[in-house]
Design a protein around this motif. Structure first.
Motif, PDB file in Angstrom:
ATOM      1  N   LYS A   1       5.696   3.280  -1.214  1.00  0.00           N
ATOM      2  CA  LYS A   1       4.653   2.165  -0.781  1.00  0.00           C
ATOM      3  C   LYS A   1       5.360   0.817  -0.296  1.00  0.00           C
ATOM      4  O   LYS A   1       6.616   0.925  -0.219  1.00  0.00           O
ATOM      5  CB  LYS A   1       4.011   1.731  -2.118  1.00  0.00           C
ATOM      6  CG  LYS A   1       4.786   0.657  -3.008  1.00  0.00           C
ATOM      7  CD  LYS A   1       3.729   0.008  -3.993  1.00  0.00           C
ATOM      8  CE  LYS A   1       4.656  -0.717  -5.084  1.00  0.00           C
ATOM      9  NZ  LYS A   1       5.864  -0.198  -5.707  1.00  0.00           N
TER      10      LYS A   1
ATOM     11  N   CYS B   1       0.951  -1.053  -0.056  1.00  0.00           N
ATOM     12  CA  CYS B   1      -0.071   0.010  -0.045  1.00  0.00           C
ATOM     13  C   CYS B   1       0.902   1.267  -0.063  1.00  0.00           C
ATOM     14  O   CYS B   1       1.767   1.299   0.448  1.00  0.00           O
ATOM     15  CB  CYS B   1      -0.897   0.156   1.300  1.00  0.00           C
ATOM     16  SG  CYS B   1      -1.977  -1.346   1.101  1.00  0.00           S
TER      17      CYS B   1
ATOM     18  N   ARG C   1      -9.523   5.283  -4.051  1.00  0.00           N
ATOM     19  CA  ARG C   1      -8.715   4.517  -3.491  1.00  0.00           C
ATOM     20  C   ARG C   1      -8.456   3.405  -4.767  1.00  0.00           C
ATOM     21  O   ARG C   1      -9.486   3.282  -5.650  1.00  0.00           O
ATOM     22  CB  ARG C   1      -9.725   3.472  -2.506  1.00  0.00           C
ATOM     23  CG  ARG C   1      -8.500   1.931  -2.189  1.00  0.00           C
ATOM     24  CD  ARG C   1      -9.378   1.020  -1.419  1.00  0.00           C
ATOM     25  NE  ARG C   1      -9.038  -0.121  -1.093  1.00  0.00           N
ATOM     26  CZ  ARG C   1      -8.708  -1.105  -1.787  1.00  0.00           C
ATOM     27  NH1 ARG C   1      -9.331  -1.166  -3.042  1.00  0.00           N
ATOM     28  NH2 ARG C   1      -8.101  -2.419  -1.517  1.00  0.00           N
ATOM     29  N   TYR C   2      -7.314   3.227  -5.123  1.00  0.00           N
ATOM     30  CA  TYR C   2      -6.895   2.641  -6.418  1.00  0.00           C
ATOM     31  C   TYR C   2      -6.145   1.104  -6.226  1.00  0.00           C
ATOM     32  O   TYR C   2      -5.514   1.227  -5.427  1.00  0.00           O
ATOM     33  CB  TYR C   2      -6.248   3.465  -7.330  1.00  0.00           C
ATOM     34  CG  TYR C   2      -5.871   2.879  -9.000  1.00  0.00           C
ATOM     35  CD1 TYR C   2      -6.757   3.004  -9.587  1.00  0.00           C
ATOM     36  CD2 TYR C   2      -4.618   2.325  -8.941  1.00  0.00           C
ATOM     37  CE1 TYR C   2      -6.303   2.347 -10.988  1.00  0.00           C
ATOM     38  CE2 TYR C   2      -4.250   1.750 -10.214  1.00  0.00           C
ATOM     39  CZ  TYR C   2      -5.178   1.740 -11.183  1.00  0.00           C
ATOM     40  OH  TYR C   2      -4.891   1.371 -12.435  1.00  0.00           O
ATOM     41  N   SER C   3      -6.536   0.118  -6.791  1.00  0.00           N
ATOM     42  CA  SER C   3      -5.782  -1.299  -6.831  1.00  0.00           C
ATOM     43  C   SER C   3      -5.628  -1.923  -7.942  1.00  0.00           C
ATOM     44  O   SER C   3      -6.305  -1.690  -8.887  1.00  0.00           O
ATOM     45  CB  SER C   3      -6.941  -1.903  -5.807  1.00  0.00           C
ATOM     46  OG  SER C   3      -6.078  -3.310  -5.644  1.00  0.00           O
TER      47      SER C   3
ATOM     48  N   GLU D   1      -4.733  -1.253   5.333  1.00  0.00           N
ATOM     49  CA  GLU D   1      -4.209  -0.515   4.192  1.00  0.00           C
ATOM     50  C   GLU D   1      -3.670   0.697   4.539  1.00  0.00           C
ATOM     51  O   GLU D   1      -2.581   1.345   4.174  1.00  0.00           O
ATOM     52  CB  GLU D   1      -5.329  -0.580   3.036  1.00  0.00           C
ATOM     53  CG  GLU D   1      -5.292  -2.178   2.392  1.00  0.00           C
ATOM     54  CD  GLU D   1      -6.684  -1.899   1.447  1.00  0.00           C
ATOM     55  OE1 GLU D   1      -6.836  -3.033   0.558  1.00  0.00           O
ATOM     56  OE2 GLU D   1      -7.199  -0.962   1.236  1.00  0.00           O
ATOM     57  N   MET D   2      -4.567   1.659   5.161  1.00  0.00           N
ATOM     58  CA  MET D   2      -4.229   3.051   5.393  1.00  0.00           C
ATOM     59  C   MET D   2      -2.876   3.116   6.176  1.00  0.00           C
ATOM     60  O   MET D   2      -2.013   3.872   6.133  1.00  0.00           O
ATOM     61  CB  MET D   2      -5.410   3.796   5.805  1.00  0.00           C
ATOM     62  CG  MET D   2      -5.028   5.294   6.051  1.00  0.00           C
ATOM     63  SD  MET D   2      -4.583   6.296   4.396  1.00  0.00           S
ATOM     64  CE  MET D   2      -6.154   6.240   3.734  1.00  0.00           C
TER      65      MET D   2
ATOM     66  N   VAL E   1      -2.261  -1.188  -3.654  1.00  0.00           N
ATOM     67  CA  VAL E   1      -3.411  -0.321  -3.452  1.00  0.00           C
ATOM     68  C   VAL E   1      -2.642   1.281  -3.012  1.00  0.00           C
ATOM     69  O   VAL E   1      -1.715   1.188  -2.316  1.00  0.00           O
ATOM     70  CB  VAL E   1      -4.152  -0.662  -2.023  1.00  0.00           C
ATOM     71  CG1 VAL E   1      -5.037   0.430  -1.763  1.00  0.00           C
ATOM     72  CG2 VAL E   1      -4.765  -1.978  -2.111  1.00  0.00           C
ATOM     73  N   TYR E   2      -3.366   1.991  -3.662  1.00  0.00           N
ATOM     74  CA  TYR E   2      -2.838   3.341  -3.564  1.00  0.00           C
ATOM     75  C   TYR E   2      -3.840   4.319  -3.214  1.00  0.00           C
ATOM     76  O   TYR E   2      -5.184   4.206  -3.730  1.00  0.00           O
ATOM     77  CB  TYR E   2      -2.390   3.656  -4.922  1.00  0.00           C
ATOM     78  CG  TYR E   2      -1.191   3.210  -5.546  1.00  0.00           C
ATOM     79  CD1 TYR E   2       0.301   3.371  -4.963  1.00  0.00           C
ATOM     80  CD2 TYR E   2      -1.348   1.964  -6.527  1.00  0.00           C
ATOM     81  CE1 TYR E   2       1.242   2.619  -5.383  1.00  0.00           C
ATOM     82  CE2 TYR E   2      -0.185   1.419  -7.028  1.00  0.00           C
ATOM     83  CZ  TYR E   2       1.072   1.517  -6.469  1.00  0.00           C
ATOM     84  OH  TYR E   2       2.153   0.920  -6.702  1.00  0.00           O
ATOM     85  N   PHE E   3      -3.505   5.220  -2.353  1.00  0.00           N
ATOM     86  CA  PHE E   3      -4.303   6.554  -1.803  1.00  0.00           C
ATOM     87  C   PHE E   3      -3.893   7.720  -2.501  1.00  0.00           C
ATOM     88  O   PHE E   3      -2.705   7.657  -3.054  1.00  0.00           O
ATOM     89  CB  PHE E   3      -4.455   6.449  -0.303  1.00  0.00           C
ATOM     90  CG  PHE E   3      -4.875   5.183   0.186  1.00  0.00           C
ATOM     91  CD1 PHE E   3      -6.310   5.004   0.438  1.00  0.00           C
ATOM     92  CD2 PHE E   3      -4.016   4.194   0.655  1.00  0.00           C
ATOM     93  CE1 PHE E   3      -6.650   3.813   0.891  1.00  0.00           C
ATOM     94  CE2 PHE E   3      -4.505   2.877   1.391  1.00  0.00           C
ATOM     95  CZ  PHE E   3      -5.959   2.860   1.398  1.00  0.00           C
TER      96      PHE E   3
END
Length: 147
Positions: free
Chosen positions: A40, A14, A75-77, A49-50, A98-100
Motif C-alpha cells: 500500500k 490505499c 472495500r475496507y477502510s 483510490e484504485m 483503504v484496502y481492496f
C-alpha cells in the motif's frame, strides 16, 4: 478509531490484500523491520483510490493489474493516528487506509522494492498477526467470502 483533534492533518493510503486460490488458500504480507504490512502507499494528488492501490502494488511487489482479479464488492477502510518521522515533516496525522481484495491469477516472482521480505500466509481465520490493522481486515475478508 483513536480520538484525534479536529485540526490534525489527514493522510490516505490505499493497497491490496492479495490472495491465492478460490476458495482462498494463502494471502501475501510484506515484512518491515518490526511488523507485517500490506502492499500500500499514499495517494498522490489527483489519484483515485484504485489507481493508487494498483500503482503501489506494482511498485512494491512487481504484481501488475493484469495479473490479479479485483473483487468489485470489497472495500475496507480504517482510520488510526500515526506519527511520521520523515513524511510530512515529523507530524502526527490521522491516517485513512483503504484496502481492496484481489486474487492473483498468474504465478509471479515478487520484485520487492520497499520491504525486507514477503510471505504467503495460510488462510485459516481467525488470524492474529497485527491487532490494529491486519487482523480486522482479514476478519472483514473472512466475513465477505463466507457470505
Amino acid at each position: 478509531m483513536q480520538d484525534a483533534p479536529a485540526d490534525m492533518p489527514e493522510t490516505k493510503a490505499c493497497g491490496f490484500l492479495i490472495v491465492k486460490g478460490n476458495p482462498i488458500e494463502t494471502f501475501l504480507l510484506m515484512r518491515h523491520k518490526d511488523r507485517w504490512d500490506l502492499p500500500k502507499g499514499h495517494v498522490d494528488p489527483g489519484e483515485d483510490e484504485m489507481t493508487c492501490a494498483l500503482r503501489e502494488l506494482e511498485e512494491e511487489t512487481g504484481i501488475m493489474a493484469s495479473q490479479i482479479e479485483v473483487d468489485p464488492n470489497f472495500r475496507y477502510s480504517l482510520q488510526y493516528v500515526v506519527h511520521y518521522k520523515k513524511r510530512m515533516g515529523g507530524v502526527t496525522a490521522l491516517k485513512t487506509a483503504v484496502y481492496f481484495l484481489a486474487t492473483l491469477t498468474d504465478d509471479v516472482e515478487l520484485n520487492l522494492t520497499e520491504h525486507l521480505g514477503a510471505e504467503w500466509f495460510s488462510w485459516n481465520p481467525p488470524h492474529a498477526i497485527q491487532e490494529q490493522t491486519i487482523d480486522p481486515l482479514l476478519a472483514a475478508v473472512a466475513a465477505h467470502v463466507s457470505s
